[in-house]
Enzyme design. Structure first.
Site, short mmCIF file in Angstrom:
data_model
loop_
_atom_site.label_atom_id
_atom_site.label_comp_id
_atom_site.label_asym_id
_atom_site.label_seq_id
_atom_site.Cartn_x
_atom_site.Cartn_y
_atom_site.Cartn_z
N GLU A 1 -1.78 -6.84 7.57
CA GLU A 1 -0.47 -6.56 8.12
C GLU A 1 -0.25 -7.40 9.38
O GLU A 1 -1.20 -7.87 10.02
CB GLU A 1 -0.35 -5.06 8.44
N HIS B 1 0.83 -1.21 0.00
CA HIS B 1 0.00 0.00 0.00
C HIS B 1 0.86 1.26 0.00
O HIS B 1 2.00 1.27 0.47
CB HIS B 1 -0.93 0.02 1.22
#
Length: 212
Positions: free
Chosen positions: A88, A10
């Site tokens: 994550e 990202h």
């Protein structure tokens, strides 16, 4: 048959900018993060890449990156599948803490071990080994079969979930993990052989400011 797998971390998030441990917390992209995602999409389109399906995590920074990449490529209509397994790494008690303040509290060596070691867990959180234990089964069961069937696959995820994938794809050892960096908004383009090994890898560096 083309077996294309593209990984992209990202773009810069609000907590990246503030130097905070993020983990499963859900901050949005910064203006620069949006620009990084758009630049990744422009670069992929310029170089002739296309996708049939995309995977992303349950977190907004990865989802927006995925959507922005595809928008720049004119591919917003393709399926986007959200997989919590691609989230994550969970930083546990470190989540929301400033990284410099954490170093002052616990020392550089301990924080480095938590961040970059393979099997060292921060308090209440996951090690990279723990993260890999959920990411890799998702890859093998859900993502890889599509690649091997000839679908062109984009994965927009996070630094540590992608580190777990790159470790396997690149054949890295645990000792090499501390030096593995996954930069925001930089696509990693893999082409796979018929036996699922890597035939080639290309890193597509982008000019983030071009086209802004």
């Amino acid at each position: 048959m083309e077996r294309l797998l593209v990984l992209v971390r990202h773009g810069q998030s609000e907590w990246n900018l503030r130097n905070l441990f993020t983990g499963w917390r859900d901050p949005d992209l910064t203006e620069r993060g949006v620009a990084e995602a758009r630049a990744a999409g422009r670069g992929l389109k310029r170089d002739g890449y296309g996708f049939d399906v995309a995977f992303t995590s349950a977190l907004i920074r990865a989802q927006r990156t995925c959507a922005l990449v595809l928008e720049e490529m004119g591919l917003s209509e393709i399926p986007i599948l959200r997989e919590r397994a691609l989230n994550e790494r969970d930083y546990g008690d470190l989540s929301g803490l400033n990284k410099d303040e954490a170093r002052a509290r616990w020392g550089d060596a301990q924080v480095h071990a938590w961040r970059r070691g393979y099997d060292v867990r921060p308090p209440g959180g996951e090690s990279l080994k723990d993260t890999a234990a959920r990411v890799l089964p998702c890859y093998v069961a859900t993502i890889l079969p599509r690649v091997m069937a000839g679908q062109r696959v984009l994965v927009a995820a996070h630094g540590n979930s992608l580190r777990a994938l790159v470790m396997v794809l690149d054949g890295l050892t645990e000792a090499q993990v501390p030096d593995l960096q996954i930069r925001t908004g930089v696509p990693l383009v893999y082409r796979l052989n018929a036996d699922t090994t890597v035939a080639s890898k290309t890193v597509l560096d982008q000019d983030v400011d071009a086209g802004r």
